[in-house]
Design a protein around this motif. Structure first.
Motif, short mmCIF file in Angstrom:
data_model
loop_
_atom_site.label_atom_id
_atom_site.label_comp_id
_atom_site.label_asym_id
_atom_site.label_seq_id
_atom_site.Cartn_x
_atom_site.Cartn_y
_atom_site.Cartn_z
N ARG A 171 0.81 -1.22 0.00
CA ARG A 171 0.00 0.00 0.00
C ARG A 171 0.84 1.27 0.00
N ILE A 172 1.91 1.23 -0.80
CA ILE A 172 2.72 2.44 -0.98
C ILE A 172 2.24 3.11 -2.27
N MET A 173 1.99 4.41 -2.18
CA MET A 173 1.51 5.13 -3.35
C MET A 173 2.65 5.95 -3.95
N VAL A 174 2.78 5.90 -5.28
CA VAL A 174 3.80 6.73 -5.94
C VAL A 174 3.16 7.51 -7.08
N CYS A 175 3.78 8.66 -7.36
CA CYS A 175 3.31 9.50 -8.46
C CYS A 175 4.30 9.36 -9.62
N GLY A 176 3.79 8.92 -10.77
CA GLY A 176 4.63 8.76 -11.95
C GLY A 176 5.07 10.08 -12.55
N ASN A 177 4.43 11.14 -12.14
CA ASN A 177 4.72 12.45 -12.71
C ASN A 177 5.80 13.22 -11.94
N CYS A 178 5.62 13.31 -10.61
CA CYS A 178 6.54 14.15 -9.84
C CYS A 178 7.39 13.35 -8.86
N GLY A 179 7.13 12.05 -8.72
CA GLY A 179 7.95 11.24 -7.84
C GLY A 179 7.51 11.21 -6.40
N PHE A 180 6.38 11.84 -6.05
CA PHE A 180 5.84 11.79 -4.69
C PHE A 180 5.61 10.34 -4.28
N LYS A 181 5.94 10.00 -3.03
CA LYS A 181 5.80 8.62 -2.57
C LYS A 181 5.42 8.61 -1.09
N ALA A 182 4.41 7.86 -0.74
CA ALA A 182 3.98 7.79 0.67
C ALA A 182 3.09 6.59 0.90
#
Ligand SMILES: [Zn+2]
Length: 381
Positions: A342-353
């Motif tokens: 359940r780790i979420m990542v953003c393919g656009n800006c690299g945000f991860k949480a």
């Protein structure tokens, strides 16, 4: 602003006539719909009481959405209170007397259709606590729940929400398998974050045991043997296990709501709630869990929100509902991708949480829109 809280008190069954209470609730139900039925063999004071409440349409008892556990037909009752300092308030003929000096509640003529019939129950600690917080119990109700007689007391208190400090408490309500995540935010920093869950292993264990037993019961039923002693015993055990699961969740929800309200009070925080349980429901459906367990994981979550709101209002804690998506990037608004764990990542800006932490970043992002303009951390609004 008036705030309310309620408590249910179980009445001694041997001292209450369940049929009489049923009759009173039926008359109340008629009164709700605008009918007046005068029954010759009921005490006049009780009947006057019932129809008198129609003039209180805006009050807590009539004309508002009844609490879930109060069937709409519970009988509204006025109270007479004798306070510890010797003073008293309320109507002389009130059927419910709260005596704080002798720590007892007396019920007149609502438990049995008999002249001067009184049932006395001890005053719960809860009522004394509400009184010490400046509350008062003006109304009560009597009714049946699972065919057992109960008295409901409704405490009322005049309260103004406090002006929040620079703290915020964000509460993200999910199904129990992921739990209820909270984050404490001070100015523009996330000070603490934690997902809270009930003991899932215990809940799952009880659930799977109930499944095994109900399968056994199903087998007996197909053989026509479900009315035997063994069959009946199995069915009783299944029901007992289910009841235990719900009781555990209810208890957990209650304790957690109380803890979070205390936390908000301690920091004089503004509370932000995201209660979109739909998202959890979708996530659960994707998770390939048995449908029975899905239902259990969603049980009492709505009730948790209700309990939370009731207590926040009671203590004058300011709160707001805000949609805090956990699948959209709080930095660039792109759709997030979920990785294992359940780790979420953003393919656009690299945000991860972690998924349960994403809503907290949303609060950080939106907080300037939610607070007073004087905050120096929010210059560009
Ligand atoms: Zn992004």
């Amino acid at each position: 602003m008036k705030a309310h809280r309620a408590i249910l008190i179980r009445l001694p069954r041997d001292r209450c006539n369940v049929d009489y209470i049923k009759r009173l609730t039926a008359l109340t139900s008629l009164a709700y719909r605008g009918f007046e039925v005068w029954v010759p063999d009921l005490p006049k004071t009780i009947q006057h009481h019932l129809y008198g409440f129609r003039n209180f349409k805006g009050s807590l008892v009539f004309g508002t959405v009844p609490k879930r556990w109060f069937a709409s037909t519970w009988v509204p009752l006025k109270t007479l209170r004798f306070y510890p300092d010797g003073s008293r308030k309320g109507g002389r003929y009130a059927p419910v007397v709260l005596d704080f000096k002798s720590s007892a509640i007396k019920l007149y003529q609502v438990c049995r259709n008999e002249r001067g019939y009184v049932v006395e129950v001890p005053m719960p600690r809860w009522v004394v606590d509400r009184l010490s917080e400046g509350g008062d119990v003006k109304y009560a109700m009597i009714g049946l729940k699972d065919d057992e007689p109960y008295l409901a007391l409704i405490a009322e208190r005049e309260v103004e929400p406090y002006i929040p400090s620079d703290y915020m408490l964000a509460i993200d309500v999910n199904a129990w398998n992921n739990g209820i995540a909270w984050g404490l935010i001070k100015s523009s920093k996330l000070v603490k974050w934690k997902p809270e869950r009930p003991r899932l292993r215990e809940i799952d264990g009880l659930y799977y045991r109930s499944v095994v037993l109900s399968q056994k019961y199903g087998k007996l039923k197909r053989l026509g043997l479900h009315k035997t002693k063994e069959g009946k015993g199995l069915w009783r055990e299944v029901r007992r296990l289910r009841r235990r699961i719900y009781a555990k969740l209810r208890d957990y929800a209650q304790r957690l709501a109380h803890r979070l309200v205390r936390k908000a009070l301690r920091h004089r925080a503004l509370v932000i709630i995201d209660d979109i349980i739909e998202e959890s429901r979708r996530e659960l459906l994707e998770g390939k869990l048995p449908s029975g367990l899905r239902k259990i994981y969603l049980a009492e979550t709505r009730r948790f929100v209700k309990l939370l709101i009731a207590q926040l209002e009671w203590y004058g804690v300011p709160y707001r509902f805000k949609r805090l998506p956990s699948t959209i990037c709080p930095i660039c608004h792109h759709e997030l991708t979920q990785l294992p764990g359940r780790i979420m990542v953003c393919g656009n800006c690299g945000f991860k949480a972690p998924r349960d932490k994403v809503p907290m970043y949303w609060v950080l992002k939106l907080r300037c829109k939610m607070i007073e303009p004087e905050d120096e951390d929010c210059p560009h609004r």
